[in-house]
Each structure stands twice: as structure tokens, then as C-alpha cells.
Design an enzyme around this catalytic site. Structure first.
Site, short mmCIF file in Angstrom:
data_model
loop_
_atom_site.label_atom_id
_atom_site.label_comp_id
_atom_site.label_asym_id
_atom_site.label_seq_id
_atom_site.Cartn_x
_atom_site.Cartn_y
_atom_site.Cartn_z
N SER A 4 29.35 -20.20 -7.53
CA SER A 4 29.73 -19.01 -6.74
C SER A 4 31.10 -18.51 -7.19
CB SER A 4 29.80 -19.40 -5.25
OG SER A 4 30.55 -18.48 -4.51
N TYR B 242 32.08 -23.42 2.58
CA TYR B 242 31.29 -22.94 1.44
C TYR B 242 32.12 -23.04 0.16
CZ TYR B 242 28.35 -19.59 -1.17
OH TYR B 242 27.52 -18.99 -2.09
P1 NAP Z 1 19.19 -16.86 0.73
O1 NAP Z 1 18.53 -15.56 0.46
O2 NAP Z 1 19.72 -17.18 2.10
O3 NAP Z 1 18.19 -18.04 0.28
C1 NAP Z 1 18.61 -19.36 0.44
C2 NAP Z 1 17.48 -20.25 -0.04
O4 NAP Z 1 17.90 -21.60 0.11
C3 NAP Z 1 16.21 -20.07 0.77
O5 NAP Z 1 15.10 -20.12 -0.09
C4 NAP Z 1 16.22 -21.27 1.70
O6 NAP Z 1 14.92 -21.72 2.00
C5 NAP Z 1 16.87 -22.30 0.82
N1 NAP Z 1 17.45 -23.40 1.59
C6 NAP Z 1 18.54 -23.38 2.39
N2 NAP Z 1 18.76 -24.59 2.91
C7 NAP Z 1 17.75 -25.40 2.46
C8 NAP Z 1 17.42 -26.77 2.63
N3 NAP Z 1 18.14 -27.57 3.42
N4 NAP Z 1 16.33 -27.26 2.01
C9 NAP Z 1 15.58 -26.46 1.21
N5 NAP Z 1 15.83 -25.15 0.99
C10 NAP Z 1 16.93 -24.64 1.61
O7 NAP Z 1 20.44 -17.05 -0.24
P2 NAP Z 1 20.70 -16.52 -1.73
O8 NAP Z 1 21.67 -15.40 -1.66
O9 NAP Z 1 19.41 -16.37 -2.45
O10 NAP Z 1 21.49 -17.79 -2.32
C11 NAP Z 1 20.85 -18.74 -3.13
C12 NAP Z 1 21.95 -19.56 -3.78
O11 NAP Z 1 22.84 -18.70 -4.49
C13 NAP Z 1 22.83 -20.31 -2.78
O12 NAP Z 1 23.20 -21.56 -3.33
C14 NAP Z 1 24.07 -19.42 -2.66
O13 NAP Z 1 25.21 -20.17 -2.28
C15 NAP Z 1 24.19 -18.94 -4.05
N6 NAP Z 1 24.95 -17.71 -4.24
C16 NAP Z 1 24.58 -16.58 -3.59
C17 NAP Z 1 25.32 -15.40 -3.84
C18 NAP Z 1 25.01 -14.09 -3.18
O14 NAP Z 1 25.87 -13.19 -3.26
N7 NAP Z 1 23.86 -13.93 -2.57
C19 NAP Z 1 26.38 -15.42 -4.74
C20 NAP Z 1 26.74 -16.63 -5.33
C21 NAP Z 1 25.99 -17.77 -5.08
P3 NAP Z 1 14.27 -21.56 3.48
O15 NAP Z 1 13.20 -20.54 3.30
O16 NAP Z 1 13.75 -22.94 3.78
O17 NAP Z 1 15.36 -21.13 4.43
C1 GCO Z 2 31.03 -14.38 1.19
C2 GCO Z 2 29.80 -14.29 0.34
C3 GCO Z 2 30.03 -14.97 -0.99
C4 GCO Z 2 28.78 -14.87 -1.82
C5 GCO Z 2 28.90 -15.58 -3.11
C6 GCO Z 2 29.97 -15.00 -3.98
O1 GCO Z 2 30.90 -14.43 2.42
O2 GCO Z 2 32.12 -14.37 0.60
O3 GCO Z 2 28.70 -14.84 1.01
O4 GCO Z 2 30.42 -16.28 -0.80
O5 GCO Z 2 27.69 -15.40 -1.14
O6 GCO Z 2 29.01 -16.94 -2.98
O7 GCO Z 2 29.81 -15.56 -5.27
#
Ligand code: NAP
Ligand code: GCO
Length: 263
Positions: A144, A157
Site C-alpha cells: 500500500s 493499517y
Molecule cells: P475490498 O474491495 O474491500 O476487498 C477485500 C477482499 O479481501 C475481499 O475479497 C474480502 O473477502 C477479502 N477479505 C478480507 N478479510 C478476509 C479474511 N479474513 N479472509 C478472507 N478474505 C478476506 O478491498 P480492495 O480495495 O480490493 O483491497 C484488496 C487489497 O488491496 C487489500 O489488501 C488492501 O489493503 C489493498 N490495497 C487497496 C487499495 C485501494 O485503494 N483499494 C490500495 C492499496 C492496497 P470477503 O468477500 O470475504 O469480504
Molecule cells: C486510506 C485508504 C488507503 C488505500 C491504500 C492506499 O484510508 O488511506 O484506504 O489506505 O486503501 O492502502 O495505497
């Protein structure tokens, strides 16, 4: 350029049923991999399978909470019996809780650490023995911006994602000799359910302050889409990255390089 091909590989994307994980699962399949994902409920798995089928993606779904070590071990055993060895692990599953740290309950902090940092350890630990025996494997941890930067309300986080960066580097260090590469992808701000609260319109219909802040802070002047992450993931999952190890590839539109627009 078949060095990017994943033909014949088995890939497991944790939390691959929606959001970033869904696009990554579909992208790995389009690159030739046989793909497996997990979610916490049967309903989520079924909903994702329907969506994958609609996109012509032949995915296998499992109900598995990645914080449950026994369930993780059982998933790996079943996949390796039915599909063959897991060549690629993408530690994607994750949550965030946005609470001022001085108001955050210890249980909330522990839940974020458990899912975002302990679970990637459990999943990597489950696939490493097979990868070591075969002397080949790819582990990609979804880090992230918060692996590098802090901001208000995301202490748990940021601690988890900072730790995940170092877990990535340590797996790379400890297992590189087995021809196992462990790298990270650091997405910028991506439009998914997880970030929806940061984009929703204000009661008066105006843009969310964070939405405006973020686009000013991003040279690409936009939020990322989940599809922006597919190419970097295929690269880190393929032979094309066999000499890349312990690297965090930031896919952020330039955020980390930019001081931000003068307002
Ligand atoms: P999201 O739409 O909320 O999806 C999260 C996924 O994680 C869902 O499929 C959820 O499955 C699964 N999950 C959560 N807790 C779990 C557990 N205990 N066991 C199994 N599955 C679990 O989030 P996203 O934005 O796609 O994020 C995915 C990853 O990218 C995360 O690691 C997040 O930190 C990272 N990330 C996101 C962003 C962003 O801007 N969106 C940026 C940087 C990094 P369920 O259907 O079971 O809830
Ligand atoms: C926040 C956001 C970020 C993104 C992502 C950025 O509240 O700042 O959720 O943390 O999810 O991780 O890379």
C-alpha cells in the site's frame, strides 16, 4: 514474449472474490494460469463465481478465512491435490479501519494486523514447503501507499502494510536460494469498496474533500482502477521477473514521487 505467459501455472489469490483481487484473478487467468480464490462466505464465493463465469474466467472458489491457519492449510492441500502445486500466491485479502488511534480499541487494531499482516504469513507459510521442494515459486504481497506513508486514522493499517513490506523482503531473503521470488505491489488509491467512503459525494452533492485532495496529489490526476494492477501482477508472477526479488512495485500514478499540486 512468452516470458510473461502463465500457461500451466496454478495461482491462488486470497480475497479474490471482489475488488482488486477479482481483477487480479481474472488477469492471471487471461495470462494462462489456472486460478483459485477464497472468500469468507459461501455466498461471496458463489457471487464471485457467477461474475467470473460472465467474464469467461474458469476460477475455483473456496470458503476460507485467511486468519484461520487450519483452513488455510486445508485449502492449500485441497488445491494441490485437485489442481497441482500452487506456483503463484497473491496475498491480497485485507481490511482497513479508519479510527483516530487514540480512540481505536485494541481489538480493532489486532483485527487489522491479523488479516493484513498475520494472514499473509500464514498463507505464505502454507505454500512455501511445496515451492521449496520444486525449487520454484512466486509470492506477491499486496502492500500500500501506507507501506511508506502515514495519515490520520489508519495507524493499524499502516503498521500492517509497513510490516508486510518487510515480510516481503524477508521472504525474498530467506527463500531466494530456492528460486522463490517474493515481491510486493503497492497500489495507489484504487476505486473499490474499501475506498468508497473516501469518494462518496457530500450531503450537499459536492466532491468528497479526500477525493479532491487525492487527485491533486496524484500526477496522473485520477484514482487507479483495479485493471491498472493486472499488468504489474502478471509481470511479478511470470518468468519475466525471475531476477526481481524483495521489490515493492508501486502502482500509484506517481503519488510517491510527487510533493503535490500547489493549491
Ligand atoms: P475490498 O474491495 O474491500 O476487498 C477485500 C477482499 O479481501 C475481499 O475479497 C474480502 O473477502 C477479502 N477479505 C478480507 N478479510 C478476509 C479474511 N479474513 N479472509 C478472507 N478474505 C478476506 O478491498 P480492495 O480495495 O480490493 O483491497 C484488496 C487489497 O488491496 C487489500 O489488501 C488492501 O489493503 C489493498 N490495497 C487497496 C487499495 C485501494 O485503494 N483499494 C490500495 C492499496 C492496497 P470477503 O468477500 O470475504 O469480504
Ligand atoms: C486510506 C485508504 C488507503 C488505500 C491504500 C492506499 O484510508 O488511506 O484506504 O489506505 O486503501 O492502502 O495505497
Amino acid at each position: 514474449m512468452d516470458i510473461f505467459s502463465l500457461q500451466g501455472k496454478v495461482a491462488w489469490v486470497t480475497g479474490g472474490g471482489r475488488g482488486i483481487g477479482f481483477s487480479m484473478t481474472a488477469g492471471l487467468a487471461q495470462a494462462g494460469a489456472r486460478v483459485v480464490f477464497n472468500a469468507r462466505s459461501k455466498a461471496s464465493v458463489q457471487q464471485a463465481l457467477t461474475a467470473f463465469k460472465a467474464q469467461g474466467v474458469d476460477a475455483r472458489g473456496f470458503v476460507c478465512d485467511v486468519t484461520d491457519e487450519q483452513a488455510v492449510q486445508a485449502l492449500v492441500q485441497q488445491v494441490e491435490q485437485e489442481l497441482g502445486p500452487i506456483d503463484i500466491l497473491v496475498n491480497n485479502a485485507g481490511i482497513i479501519k479508519r479510527v483516530p488511534m487514540h480512540e481505536m480499541a485494541a481489538e480493532e487494531y489486532r483485527e487489522v494486523i491479523d488479516i493484513d499482516l498475520v494472514a499473509p504469513f500464514l498463507c505464505a507459510k502454507a505454500v512455501l514447503p511445496g515451492m521449496m521442494a520444486r525449487r520454484a515459486g512466486k509470492i506477491v504481497n499486496i502492500c500500500s501507499m501506507m507501506s511508506e506513508l502515514g495519515r490520520e486514522t489508519v495507524s493499524a493499517y499502516a503498521a500492517a502494510k509497513g510490516g508486510l513490506k518487510m515480510l516481503t523482503r524477508n521472504i525474498a531473503s530467506e527463500y531466494g536460494g530456492y528460486n522463490i521470488q517474493c515481491n510486493g505491489i503497492g497500489p495507489g488509491y484504487i476505486a473499490t469498496e474499501l475506498t468508497a467512503p473516501l469518494r462518496e459525494r457530500q450531503p450537499d452533492g459536492s466532491q468528497h474533500p479526500f477525493d479532491r485532495f487525492l487527485t491533486d496529489r496524484t500526477p496522473a490526476a485520477r484514482w487507479g482502477s483495479t485493471d491498472d494492477l493486472v499488468g504489474p501482477l502478471v509481470f511479478l508472477s511470470s518468468r519475466a521477473s525471475d531476477f526481481v526479488n524483495g521489490h515493492i512495485l508501486y502502482v500509484d500514478g506517481g503519488i510517491l514521487a510527487y510533493i503535490g499540486k500547489q493549491s
